[in-house]
Design a protein around this motif. Structure first.
Motif, PDB file in Angstrom:
ATOM      1  N   VAL A 116      23.438  83.595  50.163  1.00  0.00           N
ATOM      2  CA  VAL A 116      24.867  83.790  49.900  1.00  0.00           C
ATOM      3  C   VAL A 116      25.009  84.869  48.835  1.00  0.00           C
ATOM      4  O   VAL A 116      24.136  85.031  47.976  1.00  0.00           O
ATOM      5  CB  VAL A 116      25.546  82.489  49.438  1.00  0.00           C
ATOM      6  N   PRO A 117      26.102  85.635  48.851  1.00  0.00           N
ATOM      7  CA  PRO A 117      26.229  86.744  47.901  1.00  0.00           C
ATOM      8  C   PRO A 117      26.583  86.312  46.483  1.00  0.00           C
ATOM      9  O   PRO A 117      26.442  87.106  45.550  1.00  0.00           O
ATOM     10  CB  PRO A 117      27.342  87.604  48.502  1.00  0.00           C
ATOM     11  N   GLN A 118      27.038  85.087  46.299  1.00  0.00           N
ATOM     12  CA  GLN A 118      27.460  84.612  44.983  1.00  0.00           C
ATOM     13  C   GLN A 118      26.287  83.880  44.326  1.00  0.00           C
ATOM     14  O   GLN A 118      26.046  82.706  44.558  1.00  0.00           O
ATOM     15  CB  GLN A 118      28.659  83.675  45.133  1.00  0.00           C
ATOM     16  N   MET A 119      25.543  84.593  43.496  1.00  0.00           N
ATOM     17  CA  MET A 119      24.333  84.027  42.917  1.00  0.00           C
ATOM     18  C   MET A 119      24.663  83.116  41.741  1.00  0.00           C
ATOM     19  O   MET A 119      25.538  83.415  40.930  1.00  0.00           O
ATOM     20  CB  MET A 119      23.374  85.134  42.479  1.00  0.00           C
ATOM     21  N   ASP A 120      23.932  82.013  41.661  1.00  0.00           N
ATOM     22  CA  ASP A 120      24.169  80.978  40.656  1.00  0.00           C
ATOM     23  C   ASP A 120      22.856  80.728  39.921  1.00  0.00           C
ATOM     24  O   ASP A 120      21.941  80.122  40.470  1.00  0.00           O
ATOM     25  CB  ASP A 120      24.666  79.709  41.346  1.00  0.00           C
ATOM     26  N   PHE A 121      22.778  81.188  38.673  1.00  0.00           N
ATOM     27  CA  PHE A 121      21.527  81.040  37.917  1.00  0.00           C
ATOM     28  C   PHE A 121      21.289  79.603  37.486  1.00  0.00           C
ATOM     29  O   PHE A 121      20.146  79.166  37.373  1.00  0.00           O
ATOM     30  CB  PHE A 121      21.540  81.962  36.695  1.00  0.00           C
ATOM     31  N   LEU A 122      22.357  78.846  37.227  1.00  0.00           N
ATOM     32  CA  LEU A 122      22.193  77.480  36.737  1.00  0.00           C
ATOM     33  C   LEU A 122      21.556  76.573  37.782  1.00  0.00           C
ATOM     34  O   LEU A 122      20.743  75.711  37.466  1.00  0.00           O
ATOM     35  CB  LEU A 122      23.547  76.911  36.305  1.00  0.00           C
ATOM     36  N   TYR A 150      33.332  76.256  30.092  1.00  0.00           N
ATOM     37  CA  TYR A 150      32.372  75.232  30.508  1.00  0.00           C
ATOM     38  C   TYR A 150      30.944  75.786  30.452  1.00  0.00           C
ATOM     39  O   TYR A 150      30.265  75.959  31.457  1.00  0.00           O
ATOM     40  CB  TYR A 150      32.714  74.732  31.918  1.00  0.00           C
ATOM     41  N   LEU A 151      30.497  76.038  29.230  1.00  0.00           N
ATOM     42  CA  LEU A 151      29.215  76.705  29.035  1.00  0.00           C
ATOM     43  C   LEU A 151      28.043  75.763  29.186  1.00  0.00           C
ATOM     44  O   LEU A 151      28.080  74.601  28.797  1.00  0.00           O
ATOM     45  CB  LEU A 151      29.164  77.340  27.649  1.00  0.00           C
ATOM     46  N   SER A 152      26.991  76.306  29.758  1.00  0.00           N
ATOM     47  CA  SER A 152      25.669  75.694  29.748  1.00  0.00           C
ATOM     48  C   SER A 152      24.733  76.773  29.217  1.00  0.00           C
ATOM     49  O   SER A 152      24.366  77.698  29.938  1.00  0.00           O
ATOM     50  CB  SER A 152      25.252  75.255  31.155  1.00  0.00           C
ATOM     51  N   GLY A 153      24.414  76.689  27.927  1.00  0.00           N
ATOM     52  CA  GLY A 153      23.689  77.790  27.301  1.00  0.00           C
ATOM     53  C   GLY A 153      24.572  79.017  27.229  1.00  0.00           C
ATOM     54  O   GLY A 153      25.722  78.964  26.783  1.00  0.00           O
ATOM     55  N   ASP A 154      24.061  80.147  27.718  1.00  0.00           N
ATOM     56  CA  ASP A 154      24.824  81.398  27.679  1.00  0.00           C
ATOM     57  C   ASP A 154      25.595  81.650  28.973  1.00  0.00           C
ATOM     58  O   ASP A 154      26.160  82.722  29.158  1.00  0.00           O
ATOM     59  CB  ASP A 154      23.888  82.577  27.403  1.00  0.00           C
ATOM     60  N   LYS A 155      25.634  80.667  29.874  1.00  0.00           N
ATOM     61  CA  LYS A 155      26.246  80.856  31.191  1.00  0.00           C
ATOM     62  C   LYS A 155      27.393  79.883  31.413  1.00  0.00           C
ATOM     63  O   LYS A 155      27.380  78.763  30.919  1.00  0.00           O
ATOM     64  CB  LYS A 155      25.190  80.678  32.292  1.00  0.00           C
ATOM     65  N   SER A 156      28.381  80.324  32.193  1.00  0.00           N
ATOM     66  CA  SER A 156      29.498  79.468  32.557  1.00  0.00           C
ATOM     67  C   SER A 156      29.148  78.669  33.808  1.00  0.00           C
ATOM     68  O   SER A 156      28.525  79.192  34.740  1.00  0.00           O
ATOM     69  CB  SER A 156      30.745  80.313  32.827  1.00  0.00           C
ATOM     70  N   GLU A 157      29.586  77.408  33.831  1.00  0.00           N
ATOM     71  CA  GLU A 157      29.385  76.576  35.018  1.00  0.00           C
ATOM     72  C   GLU A 157      30.395  76.902  36.116  1.00  0.00           C
ATOM     73  O   GLU A 157      30.241  76.446  37.251  1.00  0.00           O
ATOM     74  CB  GLU A 157      29.492  75.099  34.646  1.00  0.00           C
TER      75      GLU A 157
END
Length: 339
Positions: A68-74, A192-199
């Motif tokens: 999918v084009p929407q990459m999710d690092f979390l 809605y942060l998880s570390g340096d990333k938004s959920e």
């Protein structure tokens, strides 16, 4: 120069800036800005897919591949794969693939790494010396402040997760067009942060049942064209969407004293040393409150929040000053005007 305006589809005013004006207005005010027409070198004419493949050759690169084009690092909805650079560029510039890992319309993303990925920051001049000759790093900081130059290539449609960095950086868009959405550090509590990333993965159609506070975050947006340079101040959240197959270079530099940063951070996204210590101390304090009954935890937790609010700069501003600070159109500047 564009001063980034708030809004779902911001229209930005344009003016060319000199280095001194950029430093005085954007760096000093800690505001994102888009510069049009900086001298980025012959890369603007040379960096076609064919040229990149020829220069990169059989050098192996580690890439992100997603169905999918929407990459999710979390949640890691992608896999890491290794390809030769010329094969990677060929696939990333295609819409449908005859050769693929996951599916024929999979998306590709390259973020260049240092030679020792655990210790060394990315440096275009070391990883891709032939291509580095084509790219002129803008001189908006002292040479000894330089941290990294990150080579980025994205498939059309690829969207990267919302996150912040702890260093100032310039995003040079060399080829293709890219939408960038930004959020102020002041809106961190709504992201809605998880570390340096938004959920919040889908910032265009967010799930407001899961993330009801997200609507309070003010959105800033711009579209980068080839030759544009976006200044992203440290701690500003950003989310990118490749509107076309595109190539860019991120240049990061240390704008705080060098010893403020984690020396074991090759990516430039670990919190400053003092901030890490403070967050660890907060965790210890919260664990200490667990020794008390629930009503006591609630009461003293609220007192802790009050102390933190009193110590933050923006909560000490008058309501008038806060309103002026939130007005990103900067009406006093002769180089900007409302879109």
């Amino acid at each position: 120069m564009y001063m980034i305006q708030p809004g779902a589809a911001a229209i930005l005013s344009v003016a060319r800036r000199l280095k001194g004006q950029f430093i005085a207005e954007s760096l000093f005010l800690r505001r994102p800005a888009v510069l049009r027409g900086p001298c980025l070198g012959p890369c603007l004419e040379k960096w076609t897919a064919e040229y990149l493949g020829q220069k990169g050759g059989d050098k192996e690169v580690k890439i992100h591949v997603s169905a999918v084009p929407q990459m999710d690092f979390l949640h890691k909805n992608f896999v890491y794969k290794t390809l030769t650079f010329n094969e990677f560029v060929k696939r990333a510039s295609e819409i449908k693939h005859s050769d693929f890992f996951l599916c024929e319309d999979e998306s590709y993303y390259l973020r260049s790494l240092g030679e020792d990925v655990r210790k060394e920051p990315a440096d275009l001049s070391k990883q891709f010396p032939d291509l580095a000759e084509d790219f002129h790093i803008p001189h908006f900081f002292a040479p000894d402040q330089f941290f990294s130059s990150v080579f980025r290539i994205s498939s059309c449609g690829l969207q990267l997760w919302t996150h912040y960095d702890v260093m100032d950086n310039l995003l040079a868009q060399v080829t293709g067009m890219k939408r960038v959405v930004l959020y102020s550090p002041q809106d961190a509590l709504h992201l809605y942060l998880s570390g340096d990333k938004s959920e919040v993965l889908d910032i265009d159609s967010p799930d407001l049942q899961r993330f009801p506070e997200f609507v309070k975050a003010k959105r800033y947006e711009c579209v980068l064209e080839p030759g544009d340079l976006l200044f992203i101040p440290a701690l500003w959240f950003h989310n990118t969407l490749a509107l076309q197959f595109g190539v860019g270079v991120n240049v990061f530099w240390r704008h705080l004293p060098a010893d403020s940063y984690d020396k074991k951070d090759p990516y430039g996204n670990k919190d400053p040393v003092a901030a890490t210590r403070a967050l660890q101390a907060l965790e210890r304090a919260l664990h200490t409150l667990d020794e008390l009954p629930a009503d006591y935890r609630d009461f003293y937790g609220r007192r802790m929040i009050q102390r933190i609010q009193k110590r933050t700069y923006f909560d000490n501003l008058s309501s008038t000053a806060r309103q002026e600070d939130s007005d990103s159109t900067l009406p006093s500047s002769p180089f900007t005007k409302p879109g």
